[in-house]
Enzyme design. Structure first.
Site, PDB file in Angstrom:
ATOM      1  N   GLY A 145      -9.866  34.336 121.264  1.00  0.00           N
ATOM      2  CA  GLY A 145      -8.624  33.578 121.079  1.00  0.00           C
ATOM      3  C   GLY A 145      -7.483  34.463 120.617  1.00  0.00           C
ATOM      4  O   GLY A 145      -6.339  34.300 121.069  1.00  0.00           O
ATOM      5  N   ASP A 146      -7.771  35.417 119.735  1.00  0.00           N
ATOM      6  CA  ASP A 146      -6.740  36.348 119.272  1.00  0.00           C
ATOM      7  C   ASP A 146      -6.272  37.253 120.409  1.00  0.00           C
ATOM      8  O   ASP A 146      -5.069  37.488 120.583  1.00  0.00           O
ATOM      9  CB  ASP A 146      -7.296  37.205 118.139  1.00  0.00           C
ATOM     10  CG  ASP A 146      -7.341  36.472 116.808  1.00  0.00           C
ATOM     11  OD1 ASP A 146      -6.309  35.902 116.423  1.00  0.00           O
ATOM     12  OD2 ASP A 146      -8.391  36.479 116.160  1.00  0.00           O
ATOM     13  N   SER A 147      -7.211  37.796 121.163  1.00  0.00           N
ATOM     14  CA  SER A 147      -6.840  38.726 122.230  1.00  0.00           C
ATOM     15  C   SER A 147      -6.046  38.029 123.328  1.00  0.00           C
ATOM     16  O   SER A 147      -5.056  38.574 123.829  1.00  0.00           O
ATOM     17  CB  SER A 147      -8.100  39.378 122.825  1.00  0.00           C
ATOM     18  OG  SER A 147      -8.752  40.161 121.862  1.00  0.00           O
ATOM     19  N   SER A 159     -13.393  38.013 119.236  1.00  0.00           N
ATOM     20  CA  SER A 159     -12.327  37.078 118.833  1.00  0.00           C
ATOM     21  C   SER A 159     -11.395  36.868 120.020  1.00  0.00           C
ATOM     22  O   SER A 159     -10.236  37.292 120.031  1.00  0.00           O
ATOM     23  CB  SER A 159     -11.563  37.642 117.631  1.00  0.00           C
ATOM     24  OG  SER A 159     -12.405  37.764 116.518  1.00  0.00           O
ATOM     25  N   GLY A 181      -2.647  37.468 122.068  1.00  0.00           N
ATOM     26  CA  GLY A 181      -1.889  38.716 122.104  1.00  0.00           C
ATOM     27  C   GLY A 181      -1.368  39.030 123.489  1.00  0.00           C
ATOM     28  O   GLY A 181      -0.225  39.482 123.664  1.00  0.00           O
TER      29      GLY A 181
END
Length: 399
Positions: free
Chosen positions: A172-174, A170, A177
């Site tokens: 895009g999430d990392s 994932s 973040g």
């Protein structure tokens, strides 16, 4: 687990992490690794869904032990007014809040940033969402997969004439973040000058858009749309992945002018090494098919380690394609301290270290992801609640 010689750079900061899954929790994980006190607010009974995702041992995801490290787990039912009042008290005593709910959710709960402008004017309020807090798409649900697509990232990732490929992560999430942690630290630095906090607005699709290099100016200035190019990079030759005789793959980056000469000599193609038409990247781009074919034919005749040893001997960038078992067996990964060991129910478990590496005040893992609600009583007692008060909240399922 190592011990820092000096207080870590974020020591003394209190962070309230509100949200779940990956983007917000990853930002909180980074801050906690470098010394911040991170209080993670989770729903009672269920907790963050990450606790049950992917590979589960003894009832808890192995991922949680990494992502939840150094955090204090406090259970609060935000669907109840009493729960929202507890969250409000915690935020009023914090330096940073991280939330990654759909835009408008925190406002609906009476916990939007405007609520704290007078009660906690130094608060840095970080907000993560799929499409940002404003604009016509702000209301849309924004999982990483969707935002990677609209950001332009998925379009260039894959092979021509085939469906775009996603990494099995994932990402895009990392990446969001990481941007959130960066935005928070910049806001904290600015706070030292102004004395006031601010809102950090991170959108997943914009975090991925930030990776798009020259895509925008090339289109606006020359009308060029960057297309997917498989395992190559458009306009840079040669840089590709090649299969070897042992069915393993190597990555070769021979796109520097002098490096290209050394590469082709090592590969047994002096006619290419000395060809004036291939002396610059522009010429090599025009002959990409021929160069790649020559290198592919050379690699497939030899084992991967032989290719690596041969090219390293003549200073050509080359390396293997690693899986996680390869990484953990590699002496360089070990020497650089990329794995930290924690103990889970009496059993050792390795989790990844977090970079960047600071020489004087390095980050560290103090404890793995805690059990659900294990810090609730401790944190709420700091708000002045008595043992009886806390027991009553437990019985009413507020916490």
């Amino acid at each position: 687990m190592k011990q820092s010689l000096s207080p870590r750079p974020l020591h003394g900061l209190r962070v309230i992490e509100m949200g779940q899954l990956l983007a917000g929790p990853f930002a909180g994980c980074i801050l906690g690794y470098f010394g911040a006190e991170v209080i993670k607010i989770e729903p009672p009974i269920s907790g963050d869904p990450i606790r049950g995702w992917r590979v589960v041992e003894d009832g808890t995801s192995l991922w949680w032990h990494s992502l939840g490290r150094n955090k204090k787990s406090v259970t609060v039912n935000l669907k109840e007014q009493q729960g929202r009042e507890i969250a409000k008290q915690l935020i009023n005593g914090a330096d940073v809040v991280i939330e990654n709910f759909r835009p408008g959710t925190m406002e609906k709960w009476g916990l939007g940033p405007e609520v704290f402008e007078s009660s906690n004017p130094q608060l840095v309020y970080a907000r993560i969402s799929g499409f940002g807090q404003t604009g016509p798409y702000a209301h849309k649900p924004g999982y990483a997969s969707v935002t990677e697509g609209i950001s332009g990232f998925r379009y260039v990732n894959g092979h021509p004439e085939q469906a775009p490929v996603r990494p099995n992560l994932s990402i895009g999430d990392s990446i969001a973040g990481l941007h959130t942690a960066l935005g928070i630290t910049m806001a904290l630095l600015e706070r030292q000058n102004s004395g006031s906090g601010q809102v950090v607005d991170v959108a997943l699709y914009e975090a991925m858009f930030n990776l798009m290099e020259a895509v925008v100016p090339e289109y606006d200035g020359a009308g060029v749309i960057r297309e997917p190019s498989g395992s190559t990079v458009t306009g840079i030759v040669p840089t590709n992945t090649y299969r070897c005789r042992d069915k393993k793959y190597v990555v070769i980056g021979g796109n520097g002018d002098s490096i290209f000469k050394r590469l082709m000599l090592a590969a047994g193609h002096p006619e290419m090494a000395e060809n004036p038409a291939l002396a610059t990247n522009t010429g090599r781009v025009a002959h990409e098919v021929d160069i790649d074919a020559a290198l592919a034919a050379w690699c497939v005749r030899h084992p991967s380690q032989w290719i690596i040893d041969t090219l390293e001997a003549v200073r050509v960038p080359v390396g293997p394609i690693y899986n996680v078992a390869d990484m953990m067996a590699d002496p360089h990964f070990q020497a650089r301290g990329l794995f930290e060991q924690v103990e889970i129910n009496g059993k050792p478990l390795k989790i990844p270290a977090i970079i960047p590496r600071l020489s004087k005040t390095p980050g560290q893992t103090d404890w793995p992801g805690p059990s659900l609600g294990s810090h609730t009583d401790e944190v709420l007692s700091q708000l002045g609640l008595s043992v009886d008060d806390i027991a009553k909240l437990h019985s009413e399922q507020i916490i």
